[in-house]
Design an enzyme around this catalytic site. Structure first.
Site, PDB file in Angstrom:
ATOM      1  N   TYR A  47       0.803  -1.188   0.159  1.00 29.39           N
ATOM      2  CA  TYR A  47      -0.005   0.094  -0.068  1.00 29.39           C
ATOM      3  C   TYR A  47       0.964   1.281  -0.060  1.00 29.39           C
ATOM      4  CZ  TYR A  47      -2.803   3.538   2.195  1.00 29.39           C
ATOM      5  OH  TYR A  47      -3.432   4.777   2.564  1.00 29.39           O
ATOM      6  N   ILE A  48       1.751   1.407   1.142  1.00 26.21           N
ATOM      7  CA  ILE A  48       2.604   2.477   1.158  1.00 26.21           C
ATOM      8  C   ILE A  48       3.427   2.445  -0.083  1.00 26.21           C
ATOM      9  CG2 ILE A  48       3.997   4.122   2.384  1.00 26.21           C
ATOM     10  CD1 ILE A  48       2.608   3.233   4.845  1.00 26.21           C
ATOM     11  N   ASP A  68       9.725  -7.735  -3.478  1.00 20.67           N
ATOM     12  CA  ASP A  68       8.456  -8.114  -2.764  1.00 20.67           C
ATOM     13  C   ASP A  68       8.071  -9.518  -2.920  1.00 20.67           C
ATOM     14  OD1 ASP A  68       5.767  -5.651  -2.427  1.00 20.67           O
ATOM     15  OD2 ASP A  68       5.544  -7.838  -1.823  1.00 20.67           O
ATOM     16  N   LEU A  98       4.897 -10.494  -2.376  1.00 21.15           N
ATOM     17  CA  LEU A  98       3.689 -10.554  -2.801  1.00 21.15           C
ATOM     18  C   LEU A  98       2.669 -11.070  -1.779  1.00 21.15           C
ATOM     19  CD1 LEU A  98       4.012 -10.753  -6.912  1.00 21.15           C
ATOM     20  CD2 LEU A  98       3.908  -8.700  -5.269  1.00 21.15           C
ATOM     21  N   GLY A 141       1.484  -7.342  -0.642  1.00 21.39           N
ATOM     22  CA  GLY A 141       1.655  -6.526  -1.968  1.00 21.39           C
ATOM     23  C   GLY A 141       0.951  -7.060  -3.109  1.00 21.39           C
ATOM     24  N   ILE A 144      12.432 -11.344   2.168  1.00 22.54           N
ATOM     25  CA  ILE A 144      13.417 -10.616   3.040  1.00 22.54           C
ATOM     26  C   ILE A 144      14.069 -11.617   4.049  1.00 22.54           C
ATOM     27  CG2 ILE A 144      12.697  -8.299   2.617  1.00 22.54           C
ATOM     28  CD1 ILE A 144      11.662  -8.383   5.596  1.00 22.54           C
ATOM     29  N   SER A 200       7.479   3.849  12.661  1.00 26.65           N
ATOM     30  CA  SER A 200       6.039   4.170  13.111  1.00 26.65           C
ATOM     31  C   SER A 200       5.980   4.849  14.270  1.00 26.65           C
ATOM     32  CB  SER A 200       5.350   2.899  13.256  1.00 26.65           C
ATOM     33  OG  SER A 200       4.261   2.933  13.961  1.00 26.65           O
ATOM     34  N   TYR A 212       5.079  -4.838  17.899  1.00 22.09           N
ATOM     35  CA  TYR A 212       5.238  -4.301  16.524  1.00 22.09           C
ATOM     36  C   TYR A 212       6.080  -2.992  16.462  1.00 22.09           C
ATOM     37  CZ  TYR A 212       4.225  -1.128  12.612  1.00 22.09           C
ATOM     38  OH  TYR A 212       4.233  -0.235  11.625  1.00 22.09           O
ATOM     39  N   LYS A 256      10.078  -1.889  15.303  1.00 17.41           N
ATOM     40  CA  LYS A 256      10.290  -0.530  14.728  1.00 17.41           C
ATOM     41  C   LYS A 256      11.568   0.081  15.440  1.00 17.41           C
ATOM     42  CE  LYS A 256       7.875  -0.947  11.041  1.00 17.41           C
ATOM     43  NZ  LYS A 256       8.399  -1.241   9.508  1.00 17.41           N
ATOM     44  N   ASN A 290      -0.873   7.576  11.152  1.00 17.64           N
ATOM     45  CA  ASN A 290      -1.771   6.937  10.512  1.00 17.64           C
ATOM     46  C   ASN A 290      -1.924   7.148   8.933  1.00 17.64           C
ATOM     47  OD1 ASN A 290      -2.449   6.789  13.451  1.00 17.64           O
ATOM     48  ND2 ASN A 290      -4.078   5.598  12.840  1.00 17.64           N
ATOM     49  N   ARG A 342     -10.228  -1.353  22.395  1.00 22.18           N
ATOM     50  CA  ARG A 342      -9.255  -2.032  21.946  1.00 22.18           C
ATOM     51  C   ARG A 342      -7.914  -2.014  22.971  1.00 22.18           C
ATOM     52  NH1 ARG A 342      -7.347  -1.843  15.734  1.00 22.18           N
ATOM     53  NH2 ARG A 342      -6.514   0.232  16.612  1.00 22.18           N
TER      54      ARG A 342
HETATM   55  C1  UD1 Z   1      -2.613   1.056  14.191  1.00 22.37           C
HETATM   56  C2  UD1 Z   1      -1.437   0.543  15.255  1.00 22.37           C
HETATM   57  C3  UD1 Z   1       0.033   1.204  14.683  1.00 22.37           C
HETATM   58  C4  UD1 Z   1       0.309   0.893  13.386  1.00 22.37           C
HETATM   59  C5  UD1 Z   1      -0.968   1.367  12.578  1.00 22.37           C
HETATM   60  C6  UD1 Z   1      -0.475   0.837  11.323  1.00 22.37           C
HETATM   61  C7  UD1 Z   1      -2.576  -0.276  17.182  1.00 22.37           C
HETATM   62  C8  UD1 Z   1      -2.389   0.003  18.654  1.00 22.37           C
HETATM   63  N1  UD1 Z   1      -1.797   0.794  16.544  1.00 22.37           N
HETATM   64  O1  UD1 Z   1      -2.792   2.404  14.540  1.00 22.37           O
HETATM   65  O2  UD1 Z   1       0.845   0.781  15.688  1.00 22.37           O
HETATM   66  O3  UD1 Z   1       1.285   1.616  13.197  1.00 22.37           O
HETATM   67  O4  UD1 Z   1      -2.314   0.512  12.990  1.00 22.37           O
HETATM   68  O5  UD1 Z   1      -1.399   0.425  10.386  1.00 22.37           O
HETATM   69  O6  UD1 Z   1      -2.948  -1.319  16.947  1.00 22.37           O
HETATM   70  N2  UD1 Z   1     -11.166   1.927  15.311  1.00 22.37           N
HETATM   71  C9  UD1 Z   1     -12.339   1.729  15.435  1.00 22.37           C
HETATM   72  N3  UD1 Z   1     -12.789   0.424  14.803  1.00 22.37           N
HETATM   73  C10 UD1 Z   1     -12.106  -0.167  13.852  1.00 22.37           C
HETATM   74  C11 UD1 Z   1     -10.891   0.122  13.547  1.00 22.37           C
HETATM   75  C12 UD1 Z   1     -10.230   1.149  14.127  1.00 22.37           C
HETATM   76  O7  UD1 Z   1     -12.895   2.214  16.075  1.00 22.37           O
HETATM   77  O8  UD1 Z   1     -12.647  -1.175  13.160  1.00 22.37           O
HETATM   78  C13 UD1 Z   1     -10.439   3.025  15.928  1.00 22.37           C
HETATM   79  C14 UD1 Z   1      -9.194   2.894  16.862  1.00 22.37           C
HETATM   80  O9  UD1 Z   1      -9.605   2.258  18.066  1.00 22.37           O
HETATM   81  C15 UD1 Z   1      -8.352   4.105  16.853  1.00 22.37           C
HETATM   82  C16 UD1 Z   1      -8.526   4.633  15.203  1.00 22.37           C
HETATM   83  O10 UD1 Z   1      -9.863   3.852  14.916  1.00 22.37           O
HETATM   84  O11 UD1 Z   1      -9.040   4.831  17.683  1.00 22.37           O
HETATM   85  C17 UD1 Z   1      -7.578   4.165  14.291  1.00 22.37           C
HETATM   86  O12 UD1 Z   1      -7.432   2.929  14.484  1.00 22.37           O
HETATM   87  P1  UD1 Z   1      -6.303   2.117  13.507  1.00 22.37           P
HETATM   88  O13 UD1 Z   1      -6.750   2.602  11.933  1.00 22.37           O
HETATM   89  O14 UD1 Z   1      -6.474   0.528  13.504  1.00 22.37           O
HETATM   90  O15 UD1 Z   1      -5.156   2.397  13.550  1.00 22.37           O
HETATM   91  P2  UD1 Z   1      -4.374   2.737  15.075  1.00 22.37           P
HETATM   92  O16 UD1 Z   1      -4.599   1.872  15.898  1.00 22.37           O
HETATM   93  O17 UD1 Z   1      -4.177   4.398  15.460  1.00 22.37           O
END
Ligand code: UD1
Length: 324
Positions: free
Chosen positions: A11-12, A31, A33, A36, A52, A116, A140, A144, A169, A281
């Protein structure tokens, strides 16, 4: 420059490959895949299908003589890393060390590494700058951070210069529709919301509405993947013109709640997107927002595409194009 983009079909990585090719760099994607997608390769990208975890495949690839490596191949599901740490240790730690050793052997001494915001853990203050303590809340994030430490030693001992880019994010898709492959089985908020809008999932589970935030839901710093891609190109330029190794945050500096994303997605997709509040979560902080002042100062980087509507619109268009 002749650049090896490891994880360039992801993706990135596919957005990074696009930005670099647009600047005239010659791109080879390495990659396996596994996540990817071949359809993410751009015209003119060479593909080496390899892993890798395979030092011989890496040595053979590096022997082609690259000016620089961009390494984005990693597992990134923080929750999964707490249940299957061995998998994350193998891929994110051993796999990266294989890359560094293959680079050293081949004499390639410039690396841009995907780090990250997960290196910080629960924020002690906001916005989070690079001087913030690093106490990852999940394995994770630990992988990093550990690689960042190895990089500092390889710089000192072997003269490997690197840019460690701490993404917040990552979200959004190329506005011109040049990245076609969607992530399968996503766990991140925005792709999950898109799958609900597209009718692939019945509803969004909102992980907690009792956080100390403006509407009770988690606040994050969403940064458009095209802005991230630009930062990779700028970091590469800086290193190629002799800059010292650097570690920078990449975030929009703007916090958005789950409900703000949901409302924007309902408006932009014109669908109802049912949502239900679930328990929090584990490991999720209430708020995580970056200071990107250092990236601005050192690289001249600005997040230009990271507005809420731009992120949701470009993602929705990618979902529509894929026929989701
Ligand atoms: C997550 C990882 C982070 C990683 C990043 C990469 C955790 C704690 N963090 O970030 O380390 O670098 O992904 O992809 O796992 N949410 C909902 N419902 C959902 C999904 C998410 O409510 O189904 C909320 C989460 O609680 C959060 C926000 O949406 O408040 C963003 O969540 P998400 O997209 O999973 O990212 P992070 O948790 O911030």
């Amino acid at each position: 420059m002749n650049v090896l983009v490891i994880g360039g079909a992801g993706y990135i990585g596919s957005h990074v490959a696009l930005e670099l090719a647009g600047r005239g760099h010659s791109i080879t994607v390495f990659d396996n895949l596994s996540s990817g997608r071949e359809e993410n390769l751009h015209p003119g990208n060479a593909l080496i299908r390899g892993d890798i975890m395979d030092p011989l495949a890496l040595s053979a690839a590096m022997a082609k003589g690259f000016d620089a490596v961009i390494h984005l191949a990693a597992l990134k599901a923080a929750g999964e890393s707490m249940v299957e740490p061995g998998k994350y240790a193998r891929n994110n730690l051993s796999g990266t060390i294989n890359i560094l050793n293959a680079m050293a052997e081949a004499g390639t001494r410039i690396l841009v590494f995907s780090s990250s915001a997960a290196v910080y853990g629960e924020p002690a203050y906001l916005p989070v700058d690079e001087g913030h303590p690093t106490e990852p809340a999940n394995f994770y994030g630990f992988t990093k951070l550990e690689i960042e430490r190895v990089l500092a030693w390889y710089d000192r001992l072997l003269g490997l210069r690197y840019a460690a880019l701490r993404y917040f994010n990552a979200a959004g898709y190329d506005a011109q529709g040049r990245v076609r492959g969607l992530e399968s089985n996503p766990a991140n908020l925005i792709p999950v919301v898109m799958e609900v809008a597209a009718g692939k999932r019945p509803e969004l589970g909102v992980f907690g509405d009792d956080y100390p935030t403006r509407d009770g839901t988690g606040v994050r710093d969403y940064v458009h993947v095209s802005d991230l891609a630009l930062a990779h190109a700028q970091a590469l330029d800086a290193l190629a013109s002799g800059s010292a190794s650097l570690t920078v945050n990449l975030g929009s500096e703007n916090g958005l709640s789950v409900y703000e994303i949901l409302e924007a997605a309902r408006r932009i997709t014109g669908t109802s997107i049912p949502a239900k509040v679930l328990p929090r979560r584990p490991g999720d902080p209430a708020t995580l927002v970056a200071s990107s002042a250092k990236a601005r100062d050192i690289l001249g980087w600005e997040a230009r595409h990271s507005g809420l509507d731009s992120i949701v619109e470009t993602t929705w268009r990618a979902y529509q194009r894929s026929g989701a």
